[in-house]
Write a protein that holds these residues in place. Structure first.
Motif, PDB file in Angstrom:
ATOM      1  N   GLU B 162      -6.471 -12.563  -7.022  1.00  0.00           N
ATOM      2  CA  GLU B 162      -6.630 -12.456  -5.566  1.00  0.00           C
ATOM      3  C   GLU B 162      -5.744 -11.361  -4.994  1.00  0.00           C
ATOM      4  O   GLU B 162      -6.186 -10.554  -4.164  1.00  0.00           O
ATOM      5  CB  GLU B 162      -6.291 -13.803  -4.898  1.00  0.00           C
ATOM      6  CG  GLU B 162      -7.411 -14.824  -4.975  1.00  0.00           C
ATOM      7  CD  GLU B 162      -6.990 -16.205  -4.474  1.00  0.00           C
ATOM      8  OE1 GLU B 162      -5.771 -16.440  -4.281  1.00  0.00           O
ATOM      9  OE2 GLU B 162      -7.892 -17.045  -4.283  1.00  0.00           O
ATOM     10  N   VAL B 163      -4.479 -11.319  -5.413  1.00  0.00           N
ATOM     11  CA  VAL B 163      -3.595 -10.295  -4.835  1.00  0.00           C
ATOM     12  C   VAL B 163      -3.962  -8.909  -5.360  1.00  0.00           C
ATOM     13  O   VAL B 163      -3.774  -7.907  -4.674  1.00  0.00           O
ATOM     14  CB  VAL B 163      -2.090 -10.623  -5.040  1.00  0.00           C
ATOM     15  CG1 VAL B 163      -1.739 -11.961  -4.424  1.00  0.00           C
ATOM     16  CG2 VAL B 163      -1.680 -10.558  -6.491  1.00  0.00           C
ATOM     17  N   GLN B 164      -4.520  -8.871  -6.560  1.00  0.00           N
ATOM     18  CA  GLN B 164      -4.962  -7.577  -7.077  1.00  0.00           C
ATOM     19  C   GLN B 164      -6.175  -7.080  -6.298  1.00  0.00           C
ATOM     20  O   GLN B 164      -6.274  -5.891  -5.971  1.00  0.00           O
ATOM     21  CB  GLN B 164      -5.278  -7.694  -8.574  1.00  0.00           C
ATOM     22  CG  GLN B 164      -4.021  -7.794  -9.413  1.00  0.00           C
ATOM     23  CD  GLN B 164      -4.296  -7.951 -10.898  1.00  0.00           C
ATOM     24  OE1 GLN B 164      -5.365  -8.408 -11.291  1.00  0.00           O
ATOM     25  NE2 GLN B 164      -3.338  -7.556 -11.715  1.00  0.00           N
ATOM     26  N   ALA B 165      -7.087  -8.005  -5.978  1.00  0.00           N
ATOM     27  CA  ALA B 165      -8.259  -7.631  -5.181  1.00  0.00           C
ATOM     28  C   ALA B 165      -7.818  -7.154  -3.802  1.00  0.00           C
ATOM     29  O   ALA B 165      -8.397  -6.219  -3.235  1.00  0.00           O
ATOM     30  CB  ALA B 165      -9.209  -8.818  -5.062  1.00  0.00           C
ATOM     31  N   ALA B 166      -6.776  -7.779  -3.269  1.00  0.00           N
ATOM     32  CA  ALA B 166      -6.269  -7.380  -1.957  1.00  0.00           C
ATOM     33  C   ALA B 166      -5.742  -5.948  -2.007  1.00  0.00           C
ATOM     34  O   ALA B 166      -5.988  -5.153  -1.098  1.00  0.00           O
ATOM     35  CB  ALA B 166      -5.166  -8.340  -1.505  1.00  0.00           C
ATOM     36  N   GLN B 167      -5.022  -5.610  -3.077  1.00  0.00           N
ATOM     37  CA  GLN B 167      -4.519  -4.248  -3.206  1.00  0.00           C
ATOM     38  C   GLN B 167      -5.669  -3.256  -3.301  1.00  0.00           C
ATOM     39  O   GLN B 167      -5.643  -2.177  -2.699  1.00  0.00           O
ATOM     40  CB  GLN B 167      -3.617  -4.131  -4.448  1.00  0.00           C
ATOM     41  CG  GLN B 167      -2.276  -4.815  -4.264  1.00  0.00           C
ATOM     42  CD  GLN B 167      -1.537  -5.028  -5.576  1.00  0.00           C
ATOM     43  OE1 GLN B 167      -0.942  -4.105  -6.098  1.00  0.00           O
ATOM     44  NE2 GLN B 167      -1.596  -6.231  -6.088  1.00  0.00           N
ATOM     45  N   GLN B 168      -6.692  -3.636  -4.024  1.00  0.00           N
ATOM     46  CA  GLN B 168      -7.852  -2.771  -4.189  1.00  0.00           C
ATOM     47  C   GLN B 168      -8.530  -2.543  -2.840  1.00  0.00           C
ATOM     48  O   GLN B 168      -8.882  -1.415  -2.495  1.00  0.00           O
ATOM     49  CB  GLN B 168      -8.832  -3.444  -5.138  1.00  0.00           C
ATOM     50  CG  GLN B 168      -9.550  -2.510  -6.054  1.00  0.00           C
ATOM     51  CD  GLN B 168     -10.113  -3.265  -7.251  1.00  0.00           C
ATOM     52  OE1 GLN B 168     -10.288  -4.482  -7.200  1.00  0.00           O
ATOM     53  NE2 GLN B 168     -10.380  -2.554  -8.304  1.00  0.00           N
ATOM     54  N   LYS B 169      -8.703  -3.620  -2.063  1.00  0.00           N
ATOM     55  CA  LYS B 169      -9.365  -3.494  -0.770  1.00  0.00           C
ATOM     56  C   LYS B 169      -8.518  -2.687   0.203  1.00  0.00           C
ATOM     57  O   LYS B 169      -9.057  -2.066   1.122  1.00  0.00           O
ATOM     58  CB  LYS B 169      -9.662  -4.879  -0.181  1.00  0.00           C
ATOM     59  CG  LYS B 169     -10.786  -5.596  -0.898  1.00  0.00           C
ATOM     60  CD  LYS B 169     -11.308  -6.780  -0.114  1.00  0.00           C
ATOM     61  CE  LYS B 169     -12.434  -7.465  -0.883  1.00  0.00           C
ATOM     62  NZ  LYS B 169     -12.770  -8.783  -0.337  1.00  0.00           N
TER      63      LYS B 169
END
Lengths: 191, 232
Positions: B162-169
């Protein structure tokens, strides 16, 4: 085993001038014992090399002379803080900062920071930090720092933290770092 | 009959320079015109159009939308970034609580600037810190960390994906977690250090790097809050 026909060795094996008991040399005087001359030459060169190395302190020549300035630590209530310092090597020999310790922090680590594809990555400077002769190296936020771990009490702005700096060649330095508010450390980030 | 005296030789008149037409009166007029012209240029360049003044942050080539992410806040509840910060300026950054300098300096500097600007500014800006190290940064750990700077700072955590997806977004490189641990089990986290500022319309036009000074925030935040749109 007999030596070359032209050389004569005394009874005790030491080189010497032809004496009464010696068979006169067929060789000209001064070329008596080439292997001894060669040995002496090697020993002398070796001694000379040792003397040169001792005097010059090895590769990088000269003697380092380290001074410290602007030692600061970020105020914190956590068990970890970062210390920054400017180190000037005004000597003629290169040196390295190997380790920094503090009576206030049982665990200290020298960190260098790299930008890798937009990520700020910290790693432990296992070989220390280079201090080339004639240069000032600044440990600044985002570049390098001493991580002070295991602090037993908060560090309050205005107080001081004793730091003991060990170098590869130069004598160790004892410095008092000033604790400063974190926002002041933003001023030390290179642009 | 009147005697027409040559002006050049009339002792009552001040001697004129050799070049004809360059009397002191004309010089004054020329200087005055130049002065007014310079003043006009100066006003145009600096005062008249405020949005041409430089920004301390990096203006983005194209606006970036606020990431539509739902993570866990420091009370353990779900938190959707777009919904919860709608209509506010949002400063978004990623980091971790064991960060020895980058994160504390970023947060302390931003907080000290906002404190100095007063509650009106504070009330219009949400600061959101998302951990890139959710294993160590539980909601409670995050809250304790952020309270060192401002109890109003929002802390978000979640699962690692989830936090990795947040960084990507957020269009940031994804943080790396060092596999090498020290004797206390601690490890370093390599993360992006910039702070993204989203306007109330949900678009980010400017990003502030690590090292942004308190004085930088003090100049830029009021301009942003006044509605000035960052342009190159």
């Amino acid at each position: 085993m007999s030596g070359p026909a032209v050389t004569q060795v005394d009874a005790d094996g030491a080189p010497g001038a032809p004496g009464a008991g010696d068979v006169p040399d067929a060789a000209p005087s001064g070329r008596r014992r080439p292997w001894l001359v060669a040995l002496a030459a090697v020993v002398l060169v070796g001694l000379a090399a040792v003397v040169v190395l001792v005097v010059t302190g090895g590769p990088g020549g000269g003697t380092p002379r380290i001074s410290a300035a602007r030692a600061a630590v970020g105020a914190t209530t956590a068990g970890t803080a970062a210390a920054y310092i400017d180190l000037t090597n005004s000597g003629s020999g290169d040196d390295r900062l190997l380790r920094v310790t503090s009576p206030l922090a049982p665990a200290t680590t020298l960190h260098v920071v790299e930008d890798r594809d937009g990520l700020s990555v910290m790693s432990s400077a296992d070989d220390g930090i280079e201090l080339p002769a004639g240069d000032t190296v600044a440990l600044d936020p985002g570049r390098s720092h001493v991580m002070l771990g295991g602090l037993g009490a908060p560090l309050v702005a205005g107080s001081t933290v004793p730091l003991h700096l060990e170098f590869e060649h130069a004598r160790a330095l004892d410095v008092r770092a000033t604790v400063v508010p974190l926002e002041q450390l933003a001023e030390r980030v290179g642009r | 009959m009147s005697v027409q005296l040559d002006e050049q030789t009339d002792p009552a008149e001040p001697p004129e320079p050799d070049v004809p037409g360059r009397g002191p009166g004309r010089q004054i007029v020329l200087i005055a015109i130049a002065g007014v012209a310079l003043l006009a240029v100066g006003l145009l360049a600096s005062g008249w159009n405020r949005s041409s003044q430089p920004w301390a942050g990096t203006v983005l080539a194209a606006p970036q939308e606020k990431p539509d992410i739902t993570l866990t806040d420091t009370s353990g509840a779900p938190y959707n970034l777009v919904d919860r910060t709608a209509g506010k300026f949002t400063v978004l950054m990623f980091g971790y609580t064991n960060c020895p300098d980058v994160c504390p300096i970023n947060l302390a500097t931003l907080d000290s600037a906002m404190e100095a600007l007063g509650p009106k500014v504070r009330g219009k800006v949400d600061v959101v810190f998302v951990t890139a190290d959710p294993t160590r940064d539980t909601p409670q750990v995050l809250r304790e960390f952020l309270d060192r700077f401002d109890t109003g700072f929002v802390g978000l955590t979640g699962t690692l994906p989830e936090v990795q997806a947040a960084q990507q977004k957020a269009k940031l490189p994804i943080a790396t977690l060092d596999t090498k641990k020290d004797s206390s089990g601690n490890y370093t986290v390599g993360h992006a250090t910039q702070m993204i500022v989203y306007a109330p319309d949900g678009e980010a036009r400017i990003v502030y790097p690590f090292g942004t000074r308190q004085s930088d925030w003090s100049r830029d935040l009021p301009r942003l809050l006044a509605g000035e749109e960052p342009t190159e």
